[in-house]
Scaffold this active site. Sequence first.
Site, PDB file in Angstrom:
ATOM      1  N   GLY A  30       0.820  -1.210   0.000  1.00 36.29           N
ATOM      2  CA  GLY A  30       0.000   0.000   0.000  1.00 36.29           C
ATOM      3  C   GLY A  30       0.851   1.256   0.000  1.00 36.29           C
ATOM      4  CG  LEU A  32      -0.682   1.609  -3.829  1.00 34.97           C
ATOM      5  CD1 LEU A  32      -1.839   1.143  -4.719  1.00 34.97           C
ATOM      6  CD2 LEU A  32       0.418   0.554  -3.790  1.00 34.97           C
ATOM      7  N   GLY A  35       6.006   4.611  -8.454  1.00 33.28           N
ATOM      8  CA  GLY A  35       6.841   3.411  -8.582  1.00 33.28           C
ATOM      9  C   GLY A  35       5.969   2.175  -8.709  1.00 33.28           C
ATOM     10  CG  HIS A  36       3.621   0.913  -5.394  1.00 40.11           C
ATOM     11  ND1 HIS A  36       3.678   1.986  -4.540  1.00 40.11           N
ATOM     12  CD2 HIS A  36       4.195  -0.122  -4.734  1.00 40.11           C
ATOM     13  CE1 HIS A  36       4.246   1.628  -3.403  1.00 40.11           C
ATOM     14  NE2 HIS A  36       4.590   0.349  -3.492  1.00 40.11           N
ATOM     15  CD  GLN A  60       7.881  -7.221   4.078  1.00 39.57           C
ATOM     16  OE1 GLN A  60       7.187  -8.053   3.498  1.00 39.57           O
ATOM     17  NE2 GLN A  60       8.445  -6.214   3.414  1.00 39.57           N
ATOM     18  N   GLY A 146      10.093  -4.321  -8.199  1.00 38.83           N
ATOM     19  CA  GLY A 146      10.886  -3.140  -8.528  1.00 38.83           C
ATOM     20  C   GLY A 146      12.368  -3.348  -8.271  1.00 38.83           C
ATOM     21  CG  ASP A 149      12.485  -2.749  -2.566  1.00 44.87           C
ATOM     22  OD1 ASP A 149      12.855  -2.319  -1.474  1.00 44.87           O
ATOM     23  OD2 ASP A 149      11.526  -2.265  -3.195  1.00 44.87           O
ATOM     24  CB  SER A 184      10.562   4.969  -0.682  1.00 47.29           C
ATOM     25  OG  SER A 184      10.284   4.255   0.505  1.00 47.29           O
ATOM     26  CB  SER A 185       5.509   3.460   1.064  1.00 42.60           C
ATOM     27  OG  SER A 185       5.121   2.787  -0.113  1.00 42.60           O
TER      28      SER A 185
HETATM   29  P1  AMP Z   1       6.360  -2.029  -1.354  1.00 44.93           P
HETATM   30  O1  AMP Z   1       4.925  -1.593  -1.340  1.00 44.93           O
HETATM   31  O2  AMP Z   1       7.305  -0.989  -0.887  1.00 44.93           O
HETATM   32  O3  AMP Z   1       6.565  -3.377  -0.700  1.00 44.93           O
HETATM   33  O4  AMP Z   1       6.740  -2.245  -2.883  1.00 44.93           O
HETATM   34  C1  AMP Z   1       5.981  -3.061  -3.716  1.00 44.93           C
HETATM   35  C2  AMP Z   1       6.715  -3.231  -5.018  1.00 44.93           C
HETATM   36  O5  AMP Z   1       6.923  -1.947  -5.615  1.00 44.93           O
HETATM   37  C3  AMP Z   1       8.109  -3.865  -4.828  1.00 44.93           C
HETATM   38  O6  AMP Z   1       8.341  -4.763  -5.905  1.00 44.93           O
HETATM   39  C4  AMP Z   1       9.013  -2.664  -4.904  1.00 44.93           C
HETATM   40  O7  AMP Z   1      10.336  -2.980  -5.351  1.00 44.93           O
HETATM   41  C5  AMP Z   1       8.294  -1.805  -5.929  1.00 44.93           C
HETATM   42  N1  AMP Z   1       8.709  -0.398  -5.801  1.00 44.93           N
HETATM   43  C6  AMP Z   1       8.697   0.364  -4.667  1.00 44.93           C
HETATM   44  N2  AMP Z   1       9.212   1.584  -4.926  1.00 44.93           N
HETATM   45  C7  AMP Z   1       9.563   1.593  -6.235  1.00 44.93           C
HETATM   46  C8  AMP Z   1      10.169   2.555  -7.102  1.00 44.93           C
HETATM   47  N3  AMP Z   1      10.525   3.763  -6.677  1.00 44.93           N
HETATM   48  N4  AMP Z   1      10.380   2.215  -8.394  1.00 44.93           N
HETATM   49  C9  AMP Z   1      10.027   0.979  -8.849  1.00 44.93           C
HETATM   50  N5  AMP Z   1       9.466   0.026  -8.095  1.00 44.93           N
HETATM   51  C10 AMP Z   1       9.237   0.319  -6.799  1.00 44.93           C
END
Ligand code: AMP
Length: 264
Positions: A30, A32, A35-36, A60, A146, A149, A184-185
């Site tokens: 979430g 979002l 990037g998402h 995690q 993404g 990570d 980043s979130s």
């Molecule tokens: P998260 O919600 O942070 O767990 O991220 C969910 C997915 O979105 C993971 O595969 C992350 O690597 C990807 N993600 C998060 N931030 C970015 C970003 N700035 N650019 C590309 N992918 C991202």
Amino acid sequence: MKICQEIDDWKAIKETLPKDKTLGVVMTMGALHSGHASLIKQSQKDNDYTLVSIFINPTQFNDKKDFDHYPNTWESDIQLLKSLNVDFVLSPHKEALYHDNYHYQINEKHFSHILCGRARPGHFDGVLTIVMKLLLISGATRAYFGEKDYQQYQLIKKMAEAFFVPTKIISCPTVREKTGLALSSRNLRLNNQAKEKAIRFAHIIQTHHCLTDAITQLEKENIQIDYLEEHNQRRYAAVFIDGIRLIDNFPISEIHMTQDKEPS
Ligand code: AMP
């Protein structure tokens, strides 16, 4: 857009999808952002249907405070997913996903113990376990992760290979602000001053060819380093800014030399 909170509701929908159609899954916690959205758009390009999961995965988080403060922006997330024409959202309850009380876990014995794994014991056990559960529940043709990570992406790709998971694991480039800071979130938790520091962090690690120089500069600007290391032609970094942990990485070939102006 169909929103499922029950795993069985999703399974029932999945049964109705034509067998010759493809499904992409994007797993998120979430809060979002673009990037998402980039992962979702890639999935929509490649597949007939796209499923987005939203689940803040407790296993995690090695730091309870980090889990408690993780942003929850459900309403705006749903609006964004609707505007992107996502087909399905899956947001199961913790009890349903962890009905085994986390007695069954996936462990990786090598790469998960360095970088983010060293500072966050158990982190990748939690990540790999939830990703495996969601891969099996989704039954997706392709899953998108993404490069932001990158260590996580590599571990997931290798896990899928190790266990003969039929879903294809696909990586998508890191989306950044114009400043160079990776979206980043956790950026939502930065105040203005901390945000400036975060931008400096991204700039310093992308512009100093020499690792020691980058470390010196970060220390000079009071940015607390968790790690700054290079492996397989890639630079990986994690720092704490106002107690908030930010990570970044990129290929060493992308390090560019610019006139590094000190902040005023
Ligand atoms: P998260 O919600 O942070 O767990 O991220 C969910 C997915 O979105 C993971 O595969 C992350 O690597 C990807 N993600 C998060 N931030 C970015 C970003 N700035 N650019 C590309 N992918 C991202």
